[in-house]
Design an enzyme around this catalytic site. Sequence first.
Site, PDB file in Angstrom:
ATOM      1  N   GLU A  64       0.814  -1.224   0.000  1.00 33.16           N
ATOM      2  CA  GLU A  64       0.000   0.000   0.000  1.00 33.16           C
ATOM      3  C   GLU A  64       0.845   1.271   0.000  1.00 33.16           C
ATOM      4  O   GLU A  64       0.632   2.194   0.785  1.00 33.16           O
ATOM      5  CB  GLU A  64      -0.995  -0.037   1.161  1.00 33.16           C
ATOM      6  CG  GLU A  64      -1.936  -1.226   1.049  1.00 33.16           C
ATOM      7  CD  GLU A  64      -2.888  -1.409   2.225  1.00 33.16           C
ATOM      8  OE1 GLU A  64      -2.709  -0.705   3.241  1.00 33.16           O
ATOM      9  OE2 GLU A  64      -3.791  -2.252   2.134  1.00 33.16           O
ATOM     10  N   GLU A 166      -7.154  -9.605  -2.982  1.00 35.01           N
ATOM     11  CA  GLU A 166      -7.850  -9.624  -1.688  1.00 35.01           C
ATOM     12  C   GLU A 166      -9.342  -9.344  -1.868  1.00 35.01           C
ATOM     13  O   GLU A 166      -9.913  -8.506  -1.179  1.00 35.01           O
ATOM     14  CB  GLU A 166      -7.249  -8.574  -0.734  1.00 35.01           C
ATOM     15  CG  GLU A 166      -5.752  -8.673  -0.526  1.00 35.01           C
ATOM     16  CD  GLU A 166      -5.213  -7.558   0.373  1.00 35.01           C
ATOM     17  OE1 GLU A 166      -6.008  -6.961   1.138  1.00 35.01           O
ATOM     18  OE2 GLU A 166      -4.008  -7.282   0.316  1.00 35.01           O
TER      19      GLU A 166
END
Length: 290
Positions: A64, A166
Amino acid sequence: MFEFLRANQIIARGHNIFWEDPKYTPAWVRNLSGPELQAAVNSRIQSLMSKYKEEFIHWDVSNEMLHFDFYEQHLGPNATLHFYGTAHASDPLATLFMNEFNVVETCSDVNSTVDSYISRLQELKRGGVSMDGIGLEGHFTVPNLPLMRAVLDKLATLGLPIWLTEVDISNMLDKKTQAVYLDQVLREGFSHPSVNGILLWTALHPNGCYQMCLTDNNLQNLPAGDVVDNKLFKEWQIGEVNGYTDDHGSYSFYGFLGEYRVTVKCGNKTSTSTFSLCRSDETKHVSIRL
């Protein structure tokens, strides 16, 4: 856990070596600075990569990065280059990914537009990073399917494998609605030629379900589980196909990518062979001699 994976021949991807979000960085690491932090970082990546070398097909090296930059703030702008360079040198067979959320999920997050994702990835590659995979988390509420398809199309121009890493649907929605939207997202991902894999984010633990689970605490399917098991998996499996050759001894069929076993019978003669369908723009021809 890894012994279980090995024993059952389950392929695994590494998620993740570092997480740029301070919220998920251990408190003792947040309290380090300068040489102490650098030493901890070096110890982390070197010990992890040496222990699991050639065990994972992928690594989400620094997670991220478009939203957070803890390590670059504390170690300088080259910290990420160091992470990826060390990971590649330690395990050159593994595909290194840039993993991020809100790239395919929404167009309202200014930190993670498709353009900012591409720009950051190209910046890292110019810095010498071996960046070989695109990781899109896929935490959806109400999926915007035209947006998802457009983002995948644009990222596909980079020529890198894309994985939905995810996928889940928000628990703000009821379980039946979750199942409907999960069906839509999985179909969109499965049908895109540049998407090489999809992982569901369906962790079940004693405290309950994070966002979306396939089963309840008794391992009985929830609506989302029925979508996967009883709908999509059955639809996406070819099963057994039977037919007769034409006058030239040819037989044609359409199939998903994967491995196939074919048996040819003619009179009292039988021949069995195997072949694989891989990505290609051409029709695949397989010859079998009786």
